[in-house]
Design a protein around this motif. Structure first.
Motif, PDB file in Angstrom:
ATOM      1  N   GLN A 245     -22.760  11.484 -13.881  1.00 22.37           N
ATOM      2  CA  GLN A 245     -22.089  11.692 -12.541  1.00 22.37           C
ATOM      3  C   GLN A 245     -20.938  10.862 -12.412  1.00 22.37           C
ATOM      4  O   GLN A 245     -19.827  11.294 -12.041  1.00 22.37           O
ATOM      5  CB  GLN A 245     -23.307  11.637 -11.491  1.00 22.37           C
ATOM      6  CG  GLN A 245     -24.093  12.883 -11.377  1.00 22.37           C
ATOM      7  CD  GLN A 245     -25.131  12.454 -10.030  1.00 22.37           C
ATOM      8  OE1 GLN A 245     -25.080  11.625  -9.246  1.00 22.37           O
ATOM      9  NE2 GLN A 245     -26.100  13.581  -9.895  1.00 22.37           N
ATOM     10  N   GLU A 246     -21.400   9.565 -12.694  1.00 20.68           N
ATOM     11  CA  GLU A 246     -20.065   8.776 -12.640  1.00 20.68           C
ATOM     12  C   GLU A 246     -18.930   9.135 -13.649  1.00 20.68           C
ATOM     13  O   GLU A 246     -17.667   8.825 -13.213  1.00 20.68           O
ATOM     14  CB  GLU A 246     -20.472   7.099 -13.252  1.00 20.68           C
ATOM     15  CG  GLU A 246     -21.337   6.519 -11.990  1.00 20.68           C
ATOM     16  CD  GLU A 246     -21.805   5.080 -12.525  1.00 20.68           C
ATOM     17  OE1 GLU A 246     -20.736   4.445 -13.257  1.00 20.68           O
ATOM     18  OE2 GLU A 246     -22.759   4.560 -12.173  1.00 20.68           O
TER      19      GLU A 246
ATOM     20  N   LEU B 111     -18.282  12.040 -14.366  1.00 19.40           N
ATOM     21  CA  LEU B 111     -17.520  13.317 -13.691  1.00 19.40           C
ATOM     22  C   LEU B 111     -16.887  12.734 -12.665  1.00 19.40           C
ATOM     23  O   LEU B 111     -15.641  13.491 -12.361  1.00 19.40           O
ATOM     24  CB  LEU B 111     -18.668  14.304 -13.184  1.00 19.40           C
ATOM     25  CG  LEU B 111     -19.444  15.022 -14.281  1.00 19.40           C
ATOM     26  CD1 LEU B 111     -20.114  16.118 -13.414  1.00 19.40           C
ATOM     27  CD2 LEU B 111     -18.477  15.953 -15.218  1.00 19.40           C
ATOM     28  N   LEU B 112     -17.098  11.896 -11.874  1.00 25.12           N
ATOM     29  CA  LEU B 112     -16.441  11.373 -10.831  1.00 25.12           C
ATOM     30  C   LEU B 112     -15.086  10.778 -11.198  1.00 25.12           C
ATOM     31  O   LEU B 112     -13.911  11.039 -10.569  1.00 25.12           O
ATOM     32  CB  LEU B 112     -17.249  10.421 -10.220  1.00 25.12           C
ATOM     33  CG  LEU B 112     -16.636   9.941  -8.730  1.00 25.12           C
ATOM     34  CD1 LEU B 112     -16.618  10.927  -7.760  1.00 25.12           C
ATOM     35  CD2 LEU B 112     -17.426   8.848  -8.126  1.00 25.12           C
TER      36      LEU B 112
ATOM     37  N   HIS C 206     -12.672  13.290 -12.398  1.00 27.93           N
ATOM     38  CA  HIS C 206     -12.089  13.947 -10.933  1.00 27.93           C
ATOM     39  C   HIS C 206     -11.064  13.211 -10.370  1.00 27.93           C
ATOM     40  O   HIS C 206     -10.107  13.680 -10.098  1.00 27.93           O
ATOM     41  CB  HIS C 206     -13.400  14.114 -10.135  1.00 27.93           C
ATOM     42  CG  HIS C 206     -12.910  14.736  -8.644  1.00 27.93           C
ATOM     43  ND1 HIS C 206     -12.648  16.070  -8.541  1.00 27.93           N
ATOM     44  CD2 HIS C 206     -12.756  14.081  -7.429  1.00 27.93           C
ATOM     45  CE1 HIS C 206     -12.211  16.274  -7.100  1.00 27.93           C
ATOM     46  NE2 HIS C 206     -12.359  15.187  -6.610  1.00 27.93           N
ATOM     47  N   ARG C 207     -11.368  11.781 -10.193  1.00 26.08           N
ATOM     48  CA  ARG C 207     -10.455  11.059  -9.616  1.00 26.08           C
ATOM     49  C   ARG C 207      -9.007  10.705 -10.531  1.00 26.08           C
ATOM     50  O   ARG C 207      -7.948  10.716  -9.961  1.00 26.08           O
ATOM     51  CB  ARG C 207     -11.070   9.615  -9.316  1.00 26.08           C
ATOM     52  CG  ARG C 207     -11.873   9.688  -8.171  1.00 26.08           C
ATOM     53  CD  ARG C 207     -12.869   8.173  -8.308  1.00 26.08           C
ATOM     54  NE  ARG C 207     -12.070   7.025  -8.404  1.00 26.08           N
ATOM     55  CZ  ARG C 207     -12.367   5.988  -9.080  1.00 26.08           C
ATOM     56  NH1 ARG C 207     -13.289   5.928  -9.679  1.00 26.08           N
ATOM     57  NH2 ARG C 207     -11.448   5.091  -8.961  1.00 26.08           N
ATOM     58  N   LYS C 208      -9.256  11.185 -11.865  1.00 24.89           N
ATOM     59  CA  LYS C 208      -8.188  10.736 -12.658  1.00 24.89           C
ATOM     60  C   LYS C 208      -7.595  11.926 -13.286  1.00 24.89           C
ATOM     61  O   LYS C 208      -6.753  12.000 -14.224  1.00 24.89           O
ATOM     62  CB  LYS C 208      -8.516   9.888 -13.825  1.00 24.89           C
ATOM     63  CG  LYS C 208      -9.429   8.292 -13.214  1.00 24.89           C
ATOM     64  CD  LYS C 208      -8.393   7.320 -12.693  1.00 24.89           C
ATOM     65  CE  LYS C 208      -9.176   6.492 -12.195  1.00 24.89           C
ATOM     66  NZ  LYS C 208      -8.216   5.321 -11.345  1.00 24.89           N
TER      67      LYS C 208
END
Lengths: 216, 180
Positions: free
Chosen positions: B57-58, B60-61, B64-66
Motif C-alpha cells: 500500500q505504501e 502504491l501511495l 500515486h504521489r509521484k
C-alpha cells in the motif's frame, strides 16, 4: 485499511494534482530564489560593514577565474542534485563536472597560498574579525539548503545522502561566489579558511542531514 | 514481461490523463505484483502477509504521489520497482531503529489474558473478531484459547516469533480500538 478501499481512495484522488507536479519548475525557481536572496543578503551585509568598501573591487584574471569556479560549481552541483532527485535521470556528466569544479576550487585555493609564509598567513586568519564572511556563507547556505531539501522531498531521490550533499554544495557555492566578489580581505589564506572551508563543512552537513531529512 | 510493461504503461499514461478506470486496473495489477515482489524480497524473520500488504500500500501511495515525475520515454516497470525497493529499504531501516512494539505485546497480553478468552469463546465473540483477517483470528484463537506457545504458532504459520507477537499485538489493538 483493506486493499480495495485503499485503491478506491487513490482512484478518487486522481483528479487532485500530485505534489510532484511541475517539479522541475519548482526546483529551478527555488534555486534561483535562493541565489537572488543570497545576492541581496550579501549586498546588505556588506552595506553594514564598518570598513569603507569600494565596489567593484580590483578585478583581474584571478578574480574572474575564481568567480567562474564558484558559480560553475554552484550550477553543476545544482544539476547533479536535480539529476539525483529523479529515478532514471542520474546523469554521470553532471556529477563529473561538479567534481571537477569542486576539485578546482580547493586546488586553486591551495595553490594560491604563499607557501614560504603559509604558517603566518594561516595563523593570521584564525581571528574572529577575519571570519564574518565564513559565518555568513555557512549560515545563509544552511538556511537555503534547508529550503532545497524541502523541495527535493517532493521528488524521488534514491540516494538521499548524495542528493542532500550536492544541494547544500550548490547553494553554499552561490554564497561563497558572491562573498568572493565583495569580500574586502584580499589574502589567499583568507579565501581558503573563510570561503572554502565553510563550503566543505556545509557540504558534509548536507550529506549527514540529507540522509535523515530527505525522506519521501 | 514486454506485454506487461506495455499494458501497465498504457494504463498509467491514460490514468495521468484522467482515466479513473485505467488507474484502478493499473493499481490492482501493480498491487499484485508488489505483493509477490515484497514477499520474496523480505527477510523471513520480518515477513508476514500484513506487513507485505502494508508495504505494498505504501508503494502504491508513493507511486500515486509521484506519478507526475515518471518520464514517459523510459520504461515503467523499472521505475515502479525502484520505488518499491526504496520503500522496502526504508521499512527495514525503520524496523531496525524502532522494532514494532514487541514489549507492548507482553503488556497487552497481561491485561488481555483474562478478558479475551471469554470474549472469543462466546457466541457473540465473533463480533469482536470482525475486521480481523483469517490469519489474525486463527492466531488469536490458538494463542488465547488453545494456549499454544508462540513457537508452535510460528511453526504452524511459517512465521518468526516476532511476527506472531506483532500479529497478536495488532489484532488486540484493533479490537480495543473498535470497542473503546
Amino acid at each position: 485499511m483493506r486493499n480495495h478501499d485503499f485503491i478506491d481512495g487513490l482512484v478518487n484522488d486522481l483528479s487532485t494534482p500530485s505534489e510532484s507536479r511541475n517539479w522541475f519548475s519548482l526546483f529551478f525557481f527555488s534555486w534561483l530564489g535562493c541565489a537572488s536572496i543570497l545576492a541581496m543578503f550579501t549586498y546588505l551585509a556588506m552595506s553594514f560593514m564598518p570598513q569603507d568598501i569600494h565596489l567593484p573591487r580590483e578585478t583581474g584574471f584571478s578574480f574572474w577565474f575564481h568567480s567562474a569556479l564558484w558559480f560553475g560549481l554552484s550550477i553543476s552541483a545544482a544539476l547533479t542534485a536535480y539529476s539525483h532527485s529523479l529515478i532514471g535521470k542520474n546523469l554521470p556528466i553532471y556529477r563529473w563536472w561538479s567534481r571537477v569544479f569542486a576539485a578546482a576550487v580547493v586546488v586553486s585555493a591551495l595553490l594560491d597560498l604563499t607557501w614560504s609564509d603559509v604558517g603566518a598567513d594561516l595563523s593570521r586568519e584564525f581571528d574572529f574579525y577575519q571570519g564574518p564572511c565564513g559565518g555568513f556563507i555557512f549560515t545563509t547556505g544552511f538556511l537555503s539548503a534547508n529550503w532545497m531539501w524541502v523541495v527535493i522531498k517532493r521528488a524521488t531521490p534514491l540516494n538521499s545522502r548524495r542528493t542532500g550533499m550536492w544541494a547544500a554544495a550548490s547553494v553554499g557555492a552561490i554564497g561563497s561566489g558572491f562573498m568572493h566578489m565583495v569580500c574586502t580581505h584580499e589574502g589567499h589564506a583568507h579565501e581558503l579558511v573563510w570561503h572554502v572551508v565553510p563550503l566543505i563543512l556545509l557540504t558534509l552537513l548536507g550529506a549527514i542531514l540529507g540522509k535523515k531529512w530527505i525522506r519521501w | 514481461m514486454k506485454e506487461l510493461e506495455q499494458r501497465l504503461k498504457k494504463r498509467f499514461l491514460d490514468a495521468r490523463n484522467g482515466d479513473a478506470i485505467a488507474y484502478r486496473e493499473f493499481l490492482d495489477e501493480v498491487f499484485r505484483l508488489m505483493r509477490g515482489y515484497l514477499f520474496q524480497s523480505m527477510s523471513p524473520k520480518l515477513r508476514s502477509m500484513e506487513r507485505v500488504e502494508d508495504l505494498a500500500q505504501e508503494v502504491l501511495l508513493s507511486i500515486h504521489r509521484k506519478r507526475d515525475l515518471y518520464d514517459d520515454s523510459k520504461p515503467l516497470l523499472p521505475w515502479i520497482y525502484a520505488v518499491a525497493r526504496h520503500r522496502l529499504i526504508d521499512s527495514i531501516r525503520a524496523e531496525s531503529r524502532q522494532p514494532e512494539c514487541v514489549e507492548w505485546v507482553e503488556k497487552f497480553d497481561a491485561l488481555a489474558v483474562t478478558e479475551i478468552p471469554q470474549l472469543l469463546g462466546e457466541d457473540d465473540g465473533r463480533e469482536f473478531l470482525k475486521g480481523l483477517t483469517d490469519q489474525q483470528q486463527q492466531i488469536l484463537r490458538l494463542s488465547k484459547i488453545e494456549e499454544h506457545s508462540l513457537q508452535e504458532i510460528a511453526d504452524q504459520f511459517h512465521m518468526s516469533i516476532s511476527a506472531v507477537k506483532v500479529t497478536i499485538h495488532r489484532s488486540l489493538k484493533q479490537i480495543r480500538k473498535k470497542w473503546s
